[in-house]
Design an enzyme around this catalytic site. Structure first.
Site, PDB file in Angstrom:
ATOM      1  N   TYR A 112       0.852  -1.203   0.000  1.00 24.59           N
ATOM      2  CA  TYR A 112       0.000   0.000   0.000  1.00 24.59           C
ATOM      3  C   TYR A 112       0.893   1.262   0.000  1.00 24.59           C
ATOM      4  O   TYR A 112       1.947   1.270   0.637  1.00 24.59           O
ATOM      5  CB  TYR A 112      -0.883  -0.044   1.257  1.00 24.59           C
ATOM      6  CG  TYR A 112      -1.754   1.162   1.440  1.00 24.59           C
ATOM      7  CD1 TYR A 112      -2.882   1.344   0.648  1.00 24.59           C
ATOM      8  CD2 TYR A 112      -1.454   2.117   2.407  1.00 24.59           C
ATOM      9  CE1 TYR A 112      -3.686   2.463   0.810  1.00 24.59           C
ATOM     10  CE2 TYR A 112      -2.254   3.231   2.581  1.00 24.59           C
ATOM     11  CZ  TYR A 112      -3.362   3.402   1.775  1.00 24.59           C
ATOM     12  OH  TYR A 112      -4.145   4.507   1.941  1.00 24.59           O
ATOM     13  N   LYS A 209     -11.787  -0.213   5.494  1.00 20.99           N
ATOM     14  CA  LYS A 209     -12.212  -0.788   4.225  1.00 20.99           C
ATOM     15  C   LYS A 209     -13.338  -1.817   4.442  1.00 20.99           C
ATOM     16  O   LYS A 209     -14.403  -1.460   4.914  1.00 20.99           O
ATOM     17  CB  LYS A 209     -10.996  -1.383   3.514  1.00 20.99           C
ATOM     18  CG  LYS A 209      -9.776  -0.452   3.491  1.00 20.99           C
ATOM     19  CD  LYS A 209      -9.990   0.785   2.633  1.00 20.99           C
ATOM     20  CE  LYS A 209      -8.891   1.817   2.778  1.00 20.99           C
ATOM     21  NZ  LYS A 209      -7.535   1.358   2.519  1.00 20.99           N
TER      22      LYS A 209
HETATM   23  C1  LIG Z   1      -6.338   1.712   2.995  1.00 15.83           C
HETATM   24  C2  LIG Z   1      -5.245   0.747   3.246  1.00 15.83           C
HETATM   25  C3  LIG Z   1      -4.321   0.960   4.273  1.00 15.83           C
HETATM   26  C4  LIG Z   1      -4.335   2.216   5.136  1.00 15.83           C
HETATM   27  O1  LIG Z   1      -5.486   2.297   5.899  1.00 15.83           O
HETATM   28  P1  LIG Z   1      -6.109   3.698   6.441  1.00 15.83           P
HETATM   29  O2  LIG Z   1      -7.230   3.238   7.291  1.00 15.83           O
HETATM   30  O3  LIG Z   1      -6.497   4.493   5.238  1.00 15.83           O
HETATM   31  O4  LIG Z   1      -5.023   4.367   7.203  1.00 15.83           O
HETATM   32  C5  LIG Z   1      -3.352  -0.002   4.479  1.00 15.83           C
HETATM   33  N1  LIG Z   1      -3.286  -1.113   3.722  1.00 15.83           N
HETATM   34  C6  LIG Z   1      -4.141  -1.342   2.713  1.00 15.83           C
HETATM   35  C7  LIG Z   1      -4.018  -2.584   1.918  1.00 15.83           C
HETATM   36  C8  LIG Z   1      -5.157  -0.425   2.439  1.00 15.83           C
HETATM   37  O5  LIG Z   1      -6.006  -0.662   1.430  1.00 15.83           O
END
Ligand SMILES: *Cc1c(COP(=O)(O)O)cnc(C)c1O
Length: 393
Positions: A112, A209
């Site tokens: 990421y 997510k």
């Molecule tokens: C969005 C995401 C993150 C970071 O998460 P946040 O809640 O936006 O800080 C880390 N890893 C993956 C795979 C992501 O999709």
């Protein structure tokens, strides 16, 4: 009731939902209390020193946050868990708590974007030696691990081309040199993949997510070996990246339908991927559930479903992407992923905007790539929507 023997669909609903802090409540209350009072100084002291379960101050622990921490602990089959304000809070606290000057970490190029920044900008600043390998070159990753390292950090499937990394194989390599294995399980969710069962020591999640699932709260989670989670927790309670009770409640609420949503999204994504693969205006579809995907055989071994994330490239380059995306009616053209509503966007202007065309080419990201996060809408409606937008090109 022993929750660890329960299936995931049951644990999503029941884990952590004891009535220990509000007798009889069928939904855990949002305890927006910063501090917790004691009438008995001995009891207070016992809670403060960890001899007795209880709460002192919400930067450290909070009963509403505990509900969420319990859910991920049971779903991932972990010994311990702790929550953070965001996914990046979970990832950065884990890396900074477990690494330090002179330590070496081996990871992959496709992590990421925020994680990649920690590896390339911030950890080197603290004299941590970072080696990023070609994401699917398992021989290279193994040989870098064999040179000696303290931590290996994996993410699978990856963003945006859904590359698949063999967790079991690389965890075995890490064990030989005594390295800690951390896996970002955000894309797969605990419904589709349990890294701890494949040999990992720690799992991190962006709860923002799929776990939350409604794009209305942010959070991060860490779970795994007790001793390691405690070490990260001690770092987090001081640097203050703690999750507040309100988003904790929202995420716990979202997680009650996690299995329902993920089963639906798995099925819809596979159907859409197969449909697009056969479409004359599509160049390629990246989805681990397709037999043609480079990571399909590993994904079949380590995942019980292939997830709701996919990407595809359309004929004609970025100019066509600019025409195509606004024609879609059933998507938000937005960053993020994993919501009940379908989201789409081009990595070229979102997650990978800072890279040059050449750097994107090296990562295997076509200029006409579209990332598509499948929601829970009716799948025929989504397919019709994609078809009408493609027909307009
Ligand atoms: C969005 C995401 C993150 C970071 O998460 P946040 O809640 O936006 O800080 C880390 N890893 C993956 C795979 C992501 O999709």
């Amino acid at each position: 009731m022993e929750l660890s023997n329960q299936k995931k669909g049951t644990a999503s609903v029941w884990a952590g939902e004891t009535d220990r802090f509000f007798k009889g409540a069928t939904t855990p209350p949002i305890v927006n209390s910063v501090t917790f009072a004691y009438e008995d100084l001995d009891e207070w002291h016992n809670v403060a020193t960890g001899k007795l379960e209880g709460y002192i101050y919400s930067r450290n622990t909070n009963p509403t946050v505990r509900v969420l921490e319990e859910k991920i602990r049971v779903l991932e089959g972990a010994e311990a868990s702790t929550a953070f304000a965001t996914g990046m809070g979970a990832i950065s606290n884990t890396l900074f708590a477990l690494l330090g000057p002179g330590k070496r970490v081996v990871s992959i190029k496709d992590t990421y974007g925020g994680t990649s920044k920690i590896f390339l900008e911030f950890l080197p600043h603290y004299q941590v030696n970072v080696k990023l390998c070609e994401t699917t070159d398992h021989e290279q990753i193994e040989s870098e691990i064999a040179k000696g390292c303290d931590l290996i950090y994996l993410e699978t499937p990856t963003n945006p081309t859904l590359k698949v990394v063999d967790i079991k194989r690389l965890s075995a390599a890490a064990k030989k040199v005594g390295a800690i294995v951390v896996v970002d399980n955000t894309f797969a969710t605990p419904i589709n993949q349990n890294p701890l069962k494949l040999g990992a020591d720690l799992v991190v999640h962006s709860a923002t997510k799929f776990l939350c699932g409604h794009s209305d709260a942010m959070g991060g989670l860490l779970c795994g070996k007790q001793e390691l989670v405690e070490k990260v927790f001690r770092f987090r309670e001081i640097n203050g990246a703690s999750l507040a009770p309100d988003p904790a409640y929202m995420i716990s609420r979202g997680m009650k339908t996690l299995e329902l949503r993920i089963e639906r999204q798995n099925a819809s994504a596979l159907k859409i991927a197969r449909h697009l693969k056969a479409h004359s205006k599509i160049i390629d579809v990246f989805y681990p559930g397709l037999e043609s995907h480079s990571g399909h055989s590993i994904a079949k071994e380590q995942m019980s479903g292939f997830g709701g994330m996919m990407s595809f490239s359309i004929k004609g380059g970025y100019d066509e992407v600019k025409k195509f995306l606004p024609k879609l009616k059933l998507v938000h053209l937005a960053a993020s992923l994993g919501s009940v509503s379908t989201l789409a966007g081009p990595p070229r202007t979102t997650s990978h905007v800072e890279l040059t065309e050449e750097q994107r080419r090296i990562l295997g990201i076509p200029e006409s790539l579209i990332r598509y996060s499948v929601g829970i809408e009716n799948v025929e409606d989504l397919i019709n929507d994609l078809d009408q937008a493609l027909a307009s090109l």
